[in-house]
Motif scaffolding. Structure first.
Motif, PDB file in Angstrom:
ATOM      1  N   ALA A  97       0.911  -1.070   0.141  1.00 37.80           N
ATOM      2  CA  ALA A  97      -0.155  -0.144  -0.158  1.00 37.80           C
ATOM      3  C   ALA A  97       0.772   1.305  -0.002  1.00 37.80           C
ATOM      4  CB  ALA A  97      -0.892   0.008   1.209  1.00 37.80           C
ATOM      5  N   PHE A  98       2.040   1.330   0.544  1.00 37.14           N
ATOM      6  CA  PHE A  98       3.054   2.210   0.561  1.00 37.14           C
ATOM      7  C   PHE A  98       3.783   2.348  -0.814  1.00 37.14           C
ATOM      8  CE2 PHE A  98       2.565   1.304   5.066  1.00 37.14           C
ATOM      9  CZ  PHE A  98       2.602   2.500   5.636  1.00 37.14           C
ATOM     10  N   ALA A  99       4.160   1.212  -1.322  1.00 36.92           N
ATOM     11  CA  ALA A  99       4.994   1.222  -2.403  1.00 36.92           C
ATOM     12  C   ALA A  99       4.234   1.123  -3.653  1.00 36.92           C
ATOM     13  CB  ALA A  99       5.715  -0.303  -2.478  1.00 36.92           C
ATOM     14  N   ARG A 100       3.126   0.725  -3.952  1.00 37.49           N
ATOM     15  CA  ARG A 100       2.890   0.525  -5.350  1.00 37.49           C
ATOM     16  C   ARG A 100       1.722   1.905  -5.383  1.00 37.49           C
ATOM     17  NH1 ARG A 100       2.219  -3.329  -8.630  1.00 37.49           N
ATOM     18  NH2 ARG A 100      -0.354  -2.867  -9.093  1.00 37.49           N
ATOM     19  N   ILE A 118       8.058   2.597 -11.317  1.00 37.48           N
ATOM     20  CA  ILE A 118       8.409   2.481 -10.064  1.00 37.48           C
ATOM     21  C   ILE A 118       9.413   1.744  -9.696  1.00 37.48           C
ATOM     22  CG2 ILE A 118       7.386   2.502  -7.621  1.00 37.48           C
ATOM     23  CD1 ILE A 118       4.884   3.537  -9.453  1.00 37.48           C
ATOM     24  N   SER A 151      11.626  -0.905  -2.759  1.00 31.26           N
ATOM     25  CA  SER A 151      11.132   0.096  -2.064  1.00 31.26           C
ATOM     26  C   SER A 151      12.007   0.529  -0.789  1.00 31.26           C
ATOM     27  CB  SER A 151       9.807  -0.008  -1.295  1.00 31.26           C
ATOM     28  OG  SER A 151       8.905  -0.605  -2.147  1.00 31.26           O
ATOM     29  N   HIS A 157      11.790   1.865   5.222  1.00 27.79           N
ATOM     30  CA  HIS A 157      11.683   3.301   6.083  1.00 27.79           C
ATOM     31  C   HIS A 157      11.525   2.425   7.537  1.00 27.79           C
ATOM     32  CE1 HIS A 157       7.461   2.188   6.241  1.00 27.79           C
ATOM     33  NE2 HIS A 157       7.422   1.925   4.888  1.00 27.79           N
ATOM     34  N   GLY A 183      10.356   4.205  -4.671  1.00 29.01           N
ATOM     35  CA  GLY A 183       9.498   2.935  -4.613  1.00 29.01           C
ATOM     36  C   GLY A 183       8.395   3.110  -3.608  1.00 29.01           C
ATOM     37  N   MET A 184       7.724   4.370  -3.459  1.00 31.10           N
ATOM     38  CA  MET A 184       6.815   4.638  -2.535  1.00 31.10           C
ATOM     39  C   MET A 184       5.812   5.430  -3.129  1.00 31.10           C
ATOM     40  SD  MET A 184       7.266   3.894   0.730  1.00 31.10           S
ATOM     41  CE  MET A 184       8.190   2.358   0.946  1.00 31.10           C
ATOM     42  N   ALA A 185       5.351   4.871  -4.282  1.00 25.62           N
ATOM     43  CA  ALA A 185       4.306   5.514  -5.021  1.00 25.62           C
ATOM     44  C   ALA A 185       3.085   5.701  -4.462  1.00 25.62           C
ATOM     45  CB  ALA A 185       4.127   4.768  -6.417  1.00 25.62           C
ATOM     46  N   GLY A 186       2.716   4.721  -3.324  1.00 27.32           N
ATOM     47  CA  GLY A 186       1.435   4.815  -2.638  1.00 27.32           C
ATOM     48  C   GLY A 186       1.175   5.838  -1.544  1.00 27.32           C
ATOM     49  N   VAL A 187       2.313   6.459  -1.238  1.00 24.74           N
ATOM     50  CA  VAL A 187       2.238   7.409  -0.208  1.00 24.74           C
ATOM     51  C   VAL A 187       1.775   8.856  -0.696  1.00 24.74           C
ATOM     52  CG1 VAL A 187       3.873   6.198   1.204  1.00 24.74           C
ATOM     53  CG2 VAL A 187       4.721   8.404  -0.019  1.00 24.74           C
ATOM     54  N   ILE A 209       8.064   9.064   6.070  1.00 21.69           N
ATOM     55  CA  ILE A 209       8.854   8.158   5.218  1.00 21.69           C
ATOM     56  C   ILE A 209       9.849   9.076   4.592  1.00 21.69           C
ATOM     57  CG2 ILE A 209       8.948   6.526   3.315  1.00 21.69           C
ATOM     58  CD1 ILE A 209       6.162   5.465   4.431  1.00 21.69           C
TER      59      ILE A 209
END
Lengths: 348, 348
Positions: free
Chosen positions: A54-57, B40, B44, B47, B211-215, B246
């Motif tokens: 959930a953080f990465a994608r 991406i 990741s 963190h 590698g943190m596209a979800g944040v 992060i």
């Protein structure tokens, strides 16, 4: 006493929740600080661990669609197509004002006092905005905002009055925004199930009732054309992966929701009893916050600040102080103690 | 083969990263899917655990300020005041176009092919947008966008050329946006240290290299007036607590950054060798993605899809396929095997 709180500090803490500034203003205050300066539930939703993906994608569009379906069901909206997701309702405000302007609105009105960002963002978008204290003052404009229940005073606006307003303003092509950020407390009746036509926009907040303000998530419930327009303006992946994960769990958890509603009502009663005992006059609120109106507001803010307790005061209403809820028992006791020494300065 | 991938599916996967749609289009594909459809980093940033308070509390303005200081230092920006934070650079794009319009721009141009959202958001804001293939075609407009290095073809634009463009467009009061989303790969030279005047806006992405596209986190590096204007439009608490936590760690971690740059360069070499071995023609890229140009692009997409490997194809350039990087060894081997059976259909 309160006069030691400079105007600078007062301005800097304008929004609540800024413990960094509080530490600068009250460098001698005991740690940990107790933050009562927001209306955010201190009992955060006990979500399962957020998976690394959930953080990465990039957030999956399917996950956002699922949350919209759940939100439509939960809020009573006609369909998932009536829901737009946003990283906080804050970010929807200027977009809604822009849409109203595109539809011809020139003037906006906010039922006031209210959350100050509504007027700021509408002005920024280009509307002439009146902050009106009387509900009847809203109907003359093309963009009207009502916070229901209201922040900070808890004022409740009647559902029928709002629907009539939406019809009136809708006939002119305008928009009515009903910000229901605090409605989970049960104080007012939601309009999420009453979306028809294309004039009404209901805003719902995730962070406040679920105690998850850091994830940034809000909902607009409105006509599907406006929902599509809002999401086009926010662009893809507007809501983070962690927000989608947590909210998808929380909105489905009816048991937590109903027990939390009871718990907050008890907490609010305890808070009100405590403030009353301290000789303070309550001017309204919801179960997530209480508004105190007292000529000693600045002194009270300073006194509590020196005890490491941050409340919310208001530049424009110098007698008002808003109290959010403490979390655990130790915080309640520190608050009680600090309030009692405010009443009896000799005990400080 | 590829013809079984409907136009509907192709449109639906327009942005990459949509595994939900991929599963619908290729219901028989083996799990887990390997997502090569984005650029991406699959490795990741490691963190530390995100504290509960980062989810629960409103993001502290002080934490955002700290991240801006760190970002200014990391990117080489003149000061923290030159940095604006956003929940993804995506959300800054329409705001920048709006600012250009306020300053008198009527026409925009995007050096193309490029990330499609630049043209979409500028048009949505009200500009007439040309997608120009020649850099010289940019200078006539009041809002110019260059992605550097470019996505999807890795094209690099010279620093001096961009600075000259910023001066030319700046004289007319316009804006030049340089989207450096993939610049951490080392391919192009950043302009973050070259902000002077009020025409240049550099966009930096957090999610891709880390590698943190979800944040959802992006940066604008620009004149302080524009930075303030962007943040006013986004409103308070634009960036989530987890993103602040992060990124504050990751931007300070020089060791991870330099070893990751090497690792990605090795990964990219491995990818290119693999694609070459499969008889595919490379048309550019960065160390986070490779663009393949081949008349069999749709067939390749379909073939890999049936092997549970999602790549990115493009409506408007039917011969192009973009490959992001696999993560672990098993993914590499599945990709190699699938590519080899594409070359020799009898082995499928």
């Amino acid at each position: 006493m309160g006069e030691t709180v400079s105007e600078m500090a007062q301005a800097a803490i304008r929004h609540g929740g800024n413990l960094g500034k509080a530490r600068l203003v009250f460098p001698e205050a005991p740690e940990p600080w107790i933050d009562l300066s927001t209306g955010i539930n201190p009992h955060s939703y006990p979500h399962s661990p957020v998976p690394a993906s959930a953080f990465a994608r990039l957030p999956e569009p399917g996950a956002a669609d699922e949350l919209k379906r759940l939100a439509a069901d939960h809020f009573g909206a006609p369909s998932a197509g009536h829901v737009a997701l946003s990283p906080g309702t804050q970010m929807l405000m200027p977009l809604l004002a822009q849409i109203a302007i595109q539809r011809g609105a020139q003037n906006g009105a906010v039922l006031s006092p209210a959350y100050a960002e509504h007027a700021r963002t509408a002005r920024m978008a280009g509307l002439a905005v009146a902050e009106v204290e009387n509900f009847d003052g809203l109907s003359a404009c093309g963009y009207a905002v009502v916070v229901n229940p209201n922040n900070p005073d808890g004022r409740i606006t009647d559902r029928e009055a709002l629907l009539t307003l939406a019809r009136t303003i809708g006939r002119k092509g305008g928009l009515v925004v009903v910000d229901e950020a605090f409605i989970e407390t049960g104080a007012a009746e939601s309009l999420a199930d009453a979306i028809s036509g294309d004039a009404l926009v209901v805003l719902r907040s995730f962070g406040k009732f679920y105690g998850m303000a850091g994830v940034r998530l809000g909902f607009a419930i409105t006509n599907p054309d406006i929902a599509v327009e809002l999401e086009a303006r926010l662009g893809p992946w507007a809501v983070s992966g962690p927000a989608l994960h947590i909210a998808t769990e929380a909105l489905a958890d009816r048991e937590w929701q109903s027990s939390m509603r009871l718990r907050l009502a008890e907490d609010a009663k305890r808070m009100n009893d405590l403030l009353e005992k301290a000789g303070l006059t309550m001017a309204g609120g919801t179960s997530l916050f209480t508004l105190v109106r007292d000529g000693r507001a600045k002194a009270l803010f300073g006194h509590l600040g020196r005890h490491g307790i941050l409340t919310r005061i208001f530049d424009e209403r110098p007698n008002d102080t808003r109290f959010g809820l403490p979390g655990h028992e130790e915080e309640w006791q520190r608050l009680e103690k600090a309030l009692s020494s405010f009443n009896h300065p000799s005990k400080v």
